[in-house]
Scaffold this motif. Sequence first.
Motif, PDB file in Angstrom:
ATOM      1  N   LEU A  18      12.888 108.977 -77.237  1.00 60.31           N
ATOM      2  CA  LEU A  18      13.862 108.727 -78.310  1.00 60.31           C
ATOM      3  C   LEU A  18      13.862 109.892 -79.298  1.00 60.31           C
ATOM      4  N   SER A  19      12.692 110.402 -79.635  1.00 59.43           N
ATOM      5  CA  SER A  19      12.608 111.535 -80.556  1.00 59.43           C
ATOM      6  C   SER A  19      13.280 112.769 -79.975  1.00 59.43           C
ATOM      7  N   VAL A  20      13.101 112.986 -78.669  1.00 60.04           N
ATOM      8  CA  VAL A  20      13.751 114.124 -78.021  1.00 60.04           C
ATOM      9  C   VAL A  20      15.271 113.963 -78.063  1.00 60.04           C
ATOM     10  N   ALA A  21      15.751 112.767 -77.754  1.00 64.09           N
ATOM     11  CA  ALA A  21      17.190 112.519 -77.795  1.00 64.09           C
ATOM     12  C   ALA A  21      17.726 112.727 -79.209  1.00 64.09           C
ATOM     13  N   ARG A  22      16.985 112.257 -80.195  1.00 69.72           N
ATOM     14  CA  ARG A  22      17.430 112.399 -81.575  1.00 69.72           C
ATOM     15  C   ARG A  22      17.526 113.872 -81.980  1.00 69.72           C
ATOM     16  N   SER A  23      16.619 114.693 -81.446  1.00 68.05           N
ATOM     17  CA  SER A  23      16.658 116.122 -81.778  1.00 68.05           C
ATOM     18  C   SER A  23      17.930 116.782 -81.274  1.00 68.05           C
ATOM     19  N   HIS A  24      18.508 116.250 -80.196  1.00 69.71           N
ATOM     20  CA  HIS A  24      19.754 116.798 -79.658  1.00 69.71           C
ATOM     21  C   HIS A  24      20.975 116.235 -80.385  1.00 69.71           C
ATOM     22  N   ALA A  25      20.807 115.091 -81.023  1.00 70.88           N
ATOM     23  CA  ALA A  25      21.945 114.434 -81.670  1.00 70.88           C
ATOM     24  C   ALA A  25      22.215 114.967 -83.071  1.00 70.88           C
ATOM     25  N   GLY A  26      21.333 115.799 -83.602  1.00 65.42           N
ATOM     26  CA  GLY A  26      21.563 116.349 -84.928  1.00 65.42           C
ATOM     27  C   GLY A  26      21.700 115.252 -85.964  1.00 65.42           C
ATOM     28  N   GLN A  27      22.816 115.260 -86.680  1.00 67.51           N
ATOM     29  CA  GLN A  27      23.078 114.243 -87.704  1.00 67.51           C
ATOM     30  C   GLN A  27      23.697 112.968 -87.113  1.00 67.51           C
ATOM     31  N   GLY A  28      23.973 112.988 -85.818  1.00 65.63           N
ATOM     32  CA  GLY A  28      24.551 111.803 -85.193  1.00 65.63           C
ATOM     33  C   GLY A  28      23.529 110.698 -85.030  1.00 65.63           C
ATOM     34  N   ARG A  29      24.027 109.490 -84.926  1.00 64.24           N
ATOM     35  CA  ARG A  29      23.156 108.334 -84.724  1.00 64.24           C
ATOM     36  C   ARG A  29      22.979 108.044 -83.235  1.00 64.24           C
ATOM     37  N   ILE A  30      21.904 107.333 -82.919  1.00 61.61           N
ATOM     38  CA  ILE A  30      21.563 107.024 -81.530  1.00 61.61           C
ATOM     39  C   ILE A  30      21.816 105.552 -81.248  1.00 61.61           C
ATOM     40  N   MET A  31      22.683 105.286 -80.278  1.00 60.57           N
ATOM     41  CA  MET A  31      22.913 103.939 -79.748  1.00 60.57           C
ATOM     42  C   MET A  31      22.166 103.873 -78.415  1.00 60.57           C
ATOM     43  N   ALA A  32      20.932 103.396 -78.443  1.00 60.93           N
ATOM     44  CA  ALA A  32      20.089 103.385 -77.247  1.00 60.93           C
ATOM     45  C   ALA A  32      20.611 102.346 -76.251  1.00 60.93           C
ATOM     46  N   VAL A  33      20.862 102.785 -75.027  1.00 59.09           N
ATOM     47  CA  VAL A  33      21.400 101.891 -74.003  1.00 59.09           C
ATOM     48  C   VAL A  33      20.233 101.169 -73.323  1.00 59.09           C
ATOM     49  N   VAL A  34      20.215  99.851 -73.473  1.00 59.25           N
ATOM     50  CA  VAL A  34      19.106  99.042 -72.953  1.00 59.25           C
ATOM     51  C   VAL A  34      19.618  97.948 -72.024  1.00 59.25           C
ATOM     52  N   LYS A  35      20.786  98.146 -71.453  1.00 61.66           N
ATOM     53  CA  LYS A  35      21.359  97.164 -70.525  1.00 61.66           C
ATOM     54  C   LYS A  35      20.486  97.070 -69.275  1.00 61.66           C
ATOM     55  N   ALA A  36      20.827  96.111 -68.411  1.00 58.86           N
ATOM     56  CA  ALA A  36      20.113  95.903 -67.141  1.00 58.86           C
ATOM     57  C   ALA A  36      18.614  95.745 -67.374  1.00 58.86           C
ATOM     58  N   ASN A 191      26.899 110.504 -73.337  1.00 61.21           N
ATOM     59  CA  ASN A 191      25.819 109.845 -72.607  1.00 61.21           C
ATOM     60  C   ASN A 191      24.624 110.799 -72.560  1.00 61.21           C
ATOM     61  N   SER A 192      23.591 110.461 -71.772  1.00 62.91           N
ATOM     62  CA  SER A 192      22.393 111.308 -71.720  1.00 62.91           C
ATOM     63  C   SER A 192      22.733 112.737 -71.304  1.00 62.91           C
ATOM     64  N   ARG A 197      23.184 118.493 -72.392  1.00 61.59           N
ATOM     65  CA  ARG A 197      23.840 119.719 -71.941  1.00 61.59           C
ATOM     66  C   ARG A 197      24.884 120.227 -72.926  1.00 61.59           C
ATOM     67  N   TYR A 198      25.513 119.314 -73.665  1.00 64.36           N
ATOM     68  CA  TYR A 198      26.569 119.700 -74.599  1.00 64.36           C
ATOM     69  C   TYR A 198      26.302 119.081 -75.973  1.00 64.36           C
ATOM     70  N   PRO A 199      25.186 119.432 -76.588  1.00 62.65           N
ATOM     71  CA  PRO A 199      24.807 118.768 -77.848  1.00 62.65           C
ATOM     72  C   PRO A 199      25.808 118.972 -78.975  1.00 62.65           C
ATOM     73  N   ALA A 200      26.650 119.991 -78.883  1.00 65.70           N
ATOM     74  CA  ALA A 200      27.666 120.197 -79.918  1.00 65.70           C
ATOM     75  C   ALA A 200      28.687 119.069 -79.941  1.00 65.70           C
ATOM     76  N   HIS A 201      28.739 118.292 -78.863  1.00 63.08           N
ATOM     77  CA  HIS A 201      29.723 117.212 -78.760  1.00 63.08           C
ATOM     78  C   HIS A 201      29.047 115.837 -78.750  1.00 63.08           C
ATOM     79  N   HIS A 202      27.961 115.715 -79.508  1.00 60.23           N
ATOM     80  CA  HIS A 202      27.241 114.437 -79.522  1.00 60.23           C
ATOM     81  C   HIS A 202      28.026 113.341 -80.228  1.00 60.23           C
TER      82      HIS A 202
END
Length: 356
Positions: A18-36, A191-192, A197-202
Amino acid sequence: MSRPLFAHIDTAALQHNLSVARSHAGQGRIMAVVKANGYGHGLARVAHALWATDGFAVASLDEAVQLRELGWQKPILLLEGIFSADEITACINHQLTVAIHHFEQIHMLQAARLASPLSVFLKLNSGMNRLGFKPQDYLNALTQLQAIPACGDITLMSHFATADDDYGIADQLQVMQRCFSQLSYPVSIANSAALFRYPAHHGDWARPGIALYGASPFAEMTAQALGLRPVMTLHSQIIGIQMLNTGDALGYGRAWIADRPSRIGVVACGYADGYPRHAPTGTPILVNGQLTRTLGRISMDMLFVDLTELPTAQVGSTVILWGKGLPVEAVAQAAGTISYELLCARAQRVPERDIA
């Protein structure tokens, strides 16, 4: 005595990812997908480990209600929205956010007498052609939502089909930008694969899934290279050993014939446990931390491994089917599938054990 097959779930790895994902999201928020069921890792366990995230995304109302019963108070997004008008009241009562992707859902909201505002993610079909409004219908859908008195916060949403391969996101991104550019609402598109790969478009809300569970969304890049840690490690043991002569056949259908004197281990894991039956001879597997290969057909409860070059392996030796030391995507690639399927397909009969 139970079979020596179990899945270790590393909740610390979830938090790290989660911390790694957040580092790519910059100021964006994280909606963690926990389906299935949290991609097969256990919804409650995953939710508690990811409690620091900004929101959760699920596929069903039941999953959303379970999260609320666990005490989660931040946003929960129903990725497929409502399936009938009967679900609207439950969505209001549990303060859920719903994806809106066809006009029938809008008509349900128009006919309902909403006691409280209902937040929505309005989905654009930007080229994946799965769910969402076509570009020419998107503004009409938005206008109808805006006219519903109890419609709450609106977020603009789409989904990339090829962020994980060489085709990339340019075509879909152009459609999204054309539809979203004049609208002053938050956006959720990544998505992940897109997030890494394209963090500018988070966007304002990134929606990572597979990366949170420590698997790479890319065929050509490992999770380790992305800074991710495996969350699920599927453990078993050698439960039997057979010595084969040159020409001896192994297992159902005589699918593998020994081309030399061979020492074969029998592992307590099969397709009824979620291991892919179509995994061919040569699929990687670890025995006592050493890399070897599967042989022959996968049975319902057992599979074969080559111990010919592993003389110290004995009955009781530790086997890792995937996870720590053996990326799940490597097993999936050998079996002609994807890591998502392996993680989600683990059978209920395989017990789970937490590790810190």
